[in-house]
Design a protein around this motif. Sequence first.
Motif, PDB file in Angstrom:
ATOM      1  N   PRO A   1       0.797  -1.233   0.000  1.00 26.04           N
ATOM      2  CA  PRO A   1       0.000   0.000   0.000  1.00 26.04           C
ATOM      3  C   PRO A   1       0.827   1.279   0.000  1.00 26.04           C
ATOM      4  CG  PRO A   1      -0.128  -1.082   2.139  1.00 26.04           C
ATOM      5  CD  PRO A   1       0.603  -2.008   1.216  1.00 26.04           C
ATOM      6  N   LEU A   2       2.110   1.182   0.330  1.00 24.49           N
ATOM      7  CA  LEU A   2       2.977   2.366   0.327  1.00 24.49           C
ATOM      8  C   LEU A   2       3.433   2.746  -1.082  1.00 24.49           C
ATOM      9  CD1 LEU A   2       5.256   1.559   3.387  1.00 24.49           C
ATOM     10  CD2 LEU A   2       3.297   3.119   3.308  1.00 24.49           C
ATOM     11  N   LEU A   3       3.293   1.803  -2.010  1.00 29.06           N
ATOM     12  CA  LEU A   3       3.794   2.011  -3.369  1.00 29.06           C
ATOM     13  C   LEU A   3       2.651   2.224  -4.350  1.00 29.06           C
ATOM     14  CD1 LEU A   3       6.404  -0.895  -3.454  1.00 29.06           C
ATOM     15  CD2 LEU A   3       6.777   1.474  -2.767  1.00 29.06           C
ATOM     16  N   ASN A   4       2.952   2.988  -5.411  1.00 31.57           N
ATOM     17  CA  ASN A   4       1.934   3.154  -6.447  1.00 31.57           C
ATOM     18  C   ASN A   4       1.942   1.924  -7.358  1.00 31.57           C
ATOM     19  OD1 ASN A   4       3.844   3.493  -8.590  1.00 31.57           O
ATOM     20  ND2 ASN A   4       4.026   5.653  -8.118  1.00 31.57           N
ATOM     21  N   ARG A   5       1.031   1.895  -8.303  1.00 32.38           N
ATOM     22  CA  ARG A   5       0.867   0.726  -9.172  1.00 32.38           C
ATOM     23  C   ARG A   5       2.141   0.385  -9.942  1.00 32.38           C
ATOM     24  NH1 ARG A   5      -3.381   0.782 -13.982  1.00 32.38           N
ATOM     25  NH2 ARG A   5      -1.690   1.987 -14.843  1.00 32.38           N
ATOM     26  N   SER A   6       2.795   1.385 -10.505  1.00 26.32           N
ATOM     27  CA  SER A   6       4.024   1.137 -11.273  1.00 26.32           C
ATOM     28  C   SER A   6       5.130   0.603 -10.379  1.00 26.32           C
ATOM     29  CB  SER A   6       4.501   2.424 -11.942  1.00 26.32           C
ATOM     30  OG  SER A   6       3.560   2.870 -12.877  1.00 26.32           O
TER      31      SER A   6
ATOM     32  N   ARG B   1       4.483  -2.996  -9.500  1.00 26.58           N
ATOM     33  CA  ARG B   1       4.760  -3.865 -10.642  1.00 26.58           C
ATOM     34  C   ARG B   1       6.264  -4.098 -10.794  1.00 26.58           C
ATOM     35  NH1 ARG B   1       2.374  -2.981 -16.713  1.00 26.58           N
ATOM     36  NH2 ARG B   1       2.693  -5.117 -17.401  1.00 26.58           N
ATOM     37  N   ILE B   2       7.039  -3.026 -10.675  1.00 24.28           N
ATOM     38  CA  ILE B   2       8.493  -3.134 -10.797  1.00 24.28           C
ATOM     39  C   ILE B   2       9.067  -3.929  -9.629  1.00 24.28           C
ATOM     40  CG2 ILE B   2      10.644  -1.795 -10.712  1.00 24.28           C
ATOM     41  CD1 ILE B   2       9.187   0.217 -12.592  1.00 24.28           C
ATOM     42  N   LEU B   3       8.566  -3.709  -8.419  1.00 21.58           N
ATOM     43  CA  LEU B   3       9.037  -4.476  -7.268  1.00 21.58           C
ATOM     44  C   LEU B   3       8.768  -5.968  -7.479  1.00 21.58           C
ATOM     45  CD1 LEU B   3      10.249  -4.661  -4.441  1.00 21.58           C
ATOM     46  CD2 LEU B   3       7.959  -4.237  -3.525  1.00 21.58           C
ATOM     47  N   GLY B   4       7.607  -6.294  -7.983  1.00 21.77           N
ATOM     48  CA  GLY B   4       7.292  -7.694  -8.251  1.00 21.77           C
ATOM     49  C   GLY B   4       8.258  -8.323  -9.240  1.00 21.77           C
TER      50      GLY B   4
ATOM     51  N   ALA C   1      13.356   4.040  -1.057  1.00 22.31           N
ATOM     52  CA  ALA C   1      13.145   5.155  -0.119  1.00 22.31           C
ATOM     53  C   ALA C   1      11.847   4.956   0.666  1.00 22.31           C
ATOM     54  CB  ALA C   1      13.114   6.476  -0.868  1.00 22.31           C
ATOM     55  N   LYS C   2      10.779   4.611  -0.026  1.00 20.54           N
ATOM     56  CA  LYS C   2       9.488   4.437   0.634  1.00 20.54           C
ATOM     57  C   LYS C   2       9.504   3.276   1.621  1.00 20.54           C
ATOM     58  CE  LYS C   2       6.526   6.398  -2.965  1.00 20.54           C
ATOM     59  NZ  LYS C   2       5.440   6.108  -3.917  1.00 20.54           N
TER      60      LYS C   2
ATOM     61  N   GLU D   1      15.348  -9.535   2.670  1.00 19.91           N
ATOM     62  CA  GLU D   1      15.583  -9.886   4.072  1.00 19.91           C
ATOM     63  C   GLU D   1      14.405  -9.487   4.953  1.00 19.91           C
ATOM     64  OE1 GLU D   1      18.598  -8.420   7.604  1.00 19.91           O
ATOM     65  OE2 GLU D   1      19.305  -8.381   5.543  1.00 19.91           O
ATOM     66  N   PHE D   2      13.830  -8.326   4.697  1.00 18.87           N
ATOM     67  CA  PHE D   2      12.734  -7.834   5.517  1.00 18.87           C
ATOM     68  C   PHE D   2      11.390  -8.416   5.094  1.00 18.87           C
ATOM     69  CE2 PHE D   2      15.291  -3.740   6.313  1.00 18.87           C
ATOM     70  CZ  PHE D   2      15.984  -4.357   7.348  1.00 18.87           C
ATOM     71  N   GLY D   3      11.410  -9.291   4.111  1.00 19.13           N
ATOM     72  CA  GLY D   3      10.172  -9.939   3.697  1.00 19.13           C
ATOM     73  C   GLY D   3       9.299  -9.083   2.806  1.00 19.13           C
ATOM     74  N   LEU D   4       9.877  -8.045   2.204  1.00 12.85           N
ATOM     75  CA  LEU D   4       9.097  -7.186   1.318  1.00 12.85           C
ATOM     76  C   LEU D   4       8.981  -7.799  -0.066  1.00 12.85           C
ATOM     77  CD1 LEU D   4      10.490  -3.808   2.618  1.00 12.85           C
ATOM     78  CD2 LEU D   4       8.305  -4.846   3.153  1.00 12.85           C
ATOM     79  N   CYS D   5       9.681  -8.885  -0.274  1.00 16.37           N
ATOM     80  CA  CYS D   5       9.535  -9.728  -1.454  1.00 16.37           C
ATOM     81  C   CYS D   5       9.080 -11.075  -0.918  1.00 16.37           C
ATOM     82  CB  CYS D   5      10.857  -9.882  -2.194  1.00 16.37           C
ATOM     83  SG  CYS D   5      11.444  -8.411  -3.009  1.00 16.37           S
ATOM     84  N   PRO D   6       7.834 -11.194  -0.504  1.00 15.48           N
ATOM     85  CA  PRO D   6       7.383 -12.371   0.226  1.00 15.48           C
ATOM     86  C   PRO D   6       7.702 -13.712  -0.416  1.00 15.48           C
ATOM     87  CG  PRO D   6       5.641 -10.746   0.098  1.00 15.48           C
ATOM     88  CD  PRO D   6       6.763 -10.272  -0.767  1.00 15.48           C
ATOM     89  N   ALA D   7       7.455 -13.875  -1.683  1.00 19.14           N
ATOM     90  CA  ALA D   7       7.674 -15.179  -2.313  1.00 19.14           C
ATOM     91  C   ALA D   7       9.146 -15.557  -2.265  1.00 19.14           C
ATOM     92  CB  ALA D   7       7.178 -15.150  -3.755  1.00 19.14           C
TER      93      ALA D   7
END
Length: 82
Positions: free
Chosen positions: A5-10, A13-16, A47-48, A59-65
Amino acid sequence: MKPNPLLNRSENRILGLLCAGRRPHRIAKRLRISVHTVRAHIVHIRAKLQAASMAQLREFGLCPATYLASVRTEQEASSSAF
């Protein structure tokens, strides 16, 4: 991957794609945007989410899979060692 929810759609998508192991130049080609734009999104994502690197995102689990797969692999390796 569930959108952050902290990130916009783009950015989501890029994080994924980054979490799936894609490199910035491949992401740019796939999304039909410049590598400069991809890198700018990566800067905003880090940054966000207050992460110094992609490794820290994992490491922080922000890439859950990715994170869960690495934890499972480590657990399987340690349980088979006994």
